[in-house]
Design a protein around this motif. Structure first.
Motif, PDB file in Angstrom:
ATOM      1  N   LYS A 152       1.113  -1.311  -0.036  1.00 26.03           N
ATOM      2  CA  LYS A 152       0.148   0.062   0.060  1.00 26.03           C
ATOM      3  C   LYS A 152       1.037   1.302  -0.101  1.00 26.03           C
ATOM      4  CE  LYS A 152      -3.965  -2.174   2.305  1.00 26.03           C
ATOM      5  NZ  LYS A 152      -4.845  -2.167   3.754  1.00 26.03           N
ATOM      6  N   GLU A 204       1.450   1.004  -4.669  1.00 25.13           N
ATOM      7  CA  GLU A 204       0.262   1.505  -5.259  1.00 25.13           C
ATOM      8  C   GLU A 204      -0.811   0.326  -4.986  1.00 25.13           C
ATOM      9  OE1 GLU A 204       0.981   2.418  -9.194  1.00 25.13           O
ATOM     10  OE2 GLU A 204       1.488   4.490  -8.900  1.00 25.13           O
ATOM     11  N   GLY A 205      -0.648  -0.402  -3.778  1.00 21.04           N
ATOM     12  CA  GLY A 205      -1.495  -1.417  -3.324  1.00 21.04           C
ATOM     13  C   GLY A 205      -1.464  -2.652  -4.130  1.00 21.04           C
ATOM     14  N   CYS A 230      -4.119  17.189  -2.149  1.00 23.17           N
ATOM     15  CA  CYS A 230      -3.730  16.678  -0.819  1.00 23.17           C
ATOM     16  C   CYS A 230      -2.346  16.096  -1.061  1.00 23.17           C
ATOM     17  CB  CYS A 230      -4.424  16.270   0.276  1.00 23.17           C
ATOM     18  SG  CYS A 230      -5.715  17.556   0.880  1.00 23.17           S
ATOM     19  N   SER A 231      -1.330  16.079  -0.396  1.00 28.07           N
ATOM     20  CA  SER A 231      -0.344  15.108  -0.314  1.00 28.07           C
ATOM     21  C   SER A 231       0.298  15.173   1.191  1.00 28.07           C
ATOM     22  CB  SER A 231       0.767  15.626  -1.329  1.00 28.07           C
ATOM     23  OG  SER A 231       1.483  16.864  -0.831  1.00 28.07           O
ATOM     24  N   GLU A 287      -3.469  10.877  -0.632  1.00 27.85           N
ATOM     25  CA  GLU A 287      -3.005  11.203  -2.000  1.00 27.85           C
ATOM     26  C   GLU A 287      -4.169  11.120  -3.135  1.00 27.85           C
ATOM     27  OE1 GLU A 287      -0.128  12.038  -2.501  1.00 27.85           O
ATOM     28  OE2 GLU A 287       0.825  11.641  -0.691  1.00 27.85           O
ATOM     29  N   GLU A 288      -5.463  10.317  -2.810  1.00 30.77           N
ATOM     30  CA  GLU A 288      -6.277  10.023  -3.642  1.00 30.77           C
ATOM     31  C   GLU A 288      -7.279  11.454  -3.710  1.00 30.77           C
ATOM     32  OE1 GLU A 288      -8.408   6.605  -2.602  1.00 30.77           O
ATOM     33  OE2 GLU A 288      -6.954   5.057  -3.191  1.00 30.77           O
ATOM     34  N   GLN A 289      -7.062  12.199  -2.853  1.00 27.13           N
ATOM     35  CA  GLN A 289      -7.854  13.482  -2.917  1.00 27.13           C
ATOM     36  C   GLN A 289      -7.519  14.483  -4.019  1.00 27.13           C
ATOM     37  OE1 GLN A 289     -10.481  13.648  -0.752  1.00 27.13           O
ATOM     38  NE2 GLN A 289      -9.493  11.599  -0.364  1.00 27.13           N
ATOM     39  N   GLY A 290      -6.434  14.322  -4.517  1.00 23.76           N
ATOM     40  CA  GLY A 290      -5.888  15.076  -5.660  1.00 23.76           C
ATOM     41  C   GLY A 290      -5.267  16.363  -5.178  1.00 23.76           C
ATOM     42  N   CYS A 293      -2.218   7.016   4.044  1.00 25.04           N
ATOM     43  CA  CYS A 293      -1.541   7.735   3.183  1.00 25.04           C
ATOM     44  C   CYS A 293      -2.113   7.656   1.631  1.00 25.04           C
ATOM     45  CB  CYS A 293       0.003   7.147   3.027  1.00 25.04           C
ATOM     46  SG  CYS A 293       1.076   7.579   4.563  1.00 25.04           S
ATOM     47  N   PRO A 294      -2.470   6.621   1.345  1.00 24.82           N
ATOM     48  CA  PRO A 294      -3.305   6.268  -0.089  1.00 24.82           C
ATOM     49  C   PRO A 294      -4.268   7.071  -0.090  1.00 24.82           C
ATOM     50  CG  PRO A 294      -2.303   4.175   0.498  1.00 24.82           C
ATOM     51  CD  PRO A 294      -2.396   5.181   1.823  1.00 24.82           C
ATOM     52  N   ALA A 295      -5.310   7.007   0.965  1.00 23.19           N
ATOM     53  CA  ALA A 295      -6.344   7.845   1.011  1.00 23.19           C
ATOM     54  C   ALA A 295      -6.168   9.291   0.850  1.00 23.19           C
ATOM     55  CB  ALA A 295      -6.945   7.572   2.263  1.00 23.19           C
TER      56      ALA A 295
END
Length: 246
Positions: free
Chosen positions: A35, A39-40, A133-134, A128-131, A124-126
């Motif tokens: 994850k 990238e999972g 946010c990092s 980053e998926e917001q677009g 962390c992945p959640a």
């Protein structure tokens, strides 16, 4: 004792990022690695870990039962390679012998360490998926994010489970930063302890010491992210613990 010699392998930037993660977190499962660094994609992570293990850069914790997931940690060759490349430059200097002792996680501590990594691997992945946010920093080494507060005319050291910094693109060219301290509760702490921690964080927020630590002017607001694990059946449900703590 003869120093182990790693087999020939070309290390990638992702490998060094993984070495840095293992250096800080001490232990990880394959699911965490997939994850956080693949990238999972667990199959891709599994194949790479097999190569790193065969080359002597990653090792598996002994004593694993057949039905348990492997617990992975750093080896001396990986530590030396990461040190030489400068991957660990941001951390305090530590000799291998001292690090080797730190990597020897007790069975009592292991579950908590893995629970913290569960949060990191989910968060962390959640984010980053917001677009917009990092995550600019996610420290899971209590010693590196500890602080002290004045309590009853004494200084008390508080060791959070993590420190998280998230950058958010505000859309107007500005970037807002959100700071969180992480507390992972596995149902083993009393409400009195949780309440005491809340008081400590409130005192730290009022002190303004976080701004000094981060090297910025003014006051740095932060939130405390308390994560409640689902406990055993006979214990208080996690939702009730969360509500009581709140």
């Amino acid at each position: 004792m003869t120093k182990p010699t790693p087999r020939s392998i070309v290390l990638t930037d992702r490998d060094f990022a993984l070495f840095r993660g293992l250096f800080e977190a001490r232990v990880m499962k394959l699911t965490h690695i997939a994850k956080l660094y693949f990238e999972g994609k667990e199959e891709a992570a599994k194949k790479r870990i097999q190569k790193l293990k065969a080359s002597g850069f990653v090792r598996e914790r002994k004593g694993r039962r057949a039905y348990e997931s492997a617990i992975l940690s750093l080896t001396r060759p990986a530590f030396e390679a990461a040190t030489e490349k400068g991957t660990l430059a941001r951390y305090p200097t530590i000799a291998w012998k001292s690090l080797e002792k730190r990597l020897d996680v007790s069975d009592l501590t292991l579950r908590h360490e893995l629970a913290v990594l569960d949060v990191k691997a989910a968060l962390c992945p959640a984010v980053e998926e917001q677009g917009n946010c990092s995550i600019t920093e996610f420290i899971a080494w209590p010693h590196l994010c500890e602080f002290s507060v004045a309590r009853h005319f004494e200084r008390k050291v508080v060791k959070p489970d993590g420190l998280i910094r998230i950058a958010e693109n505000a859309g107007d060219g500005n970037v807002d930063e959100h700071v969180f301290f992480l507390e992972v509760d596995r149902g083993s702490e009393t409400h009195e302890i949780l309440a005491s921690k809340a008081v400590d964080y409130r005192a730290y927020g009022k002190s303004g010491d976080l701004a000094k630590r981060l090297g910025v002017d003014g006051t740095v607001p932060f939130r405390v992210l308390m994560v409640f694990r689902t406990p055993a059946r006979k214990e208080t449900p996690s939702v009730e613990r969360r509500n009581n703590a709140a």
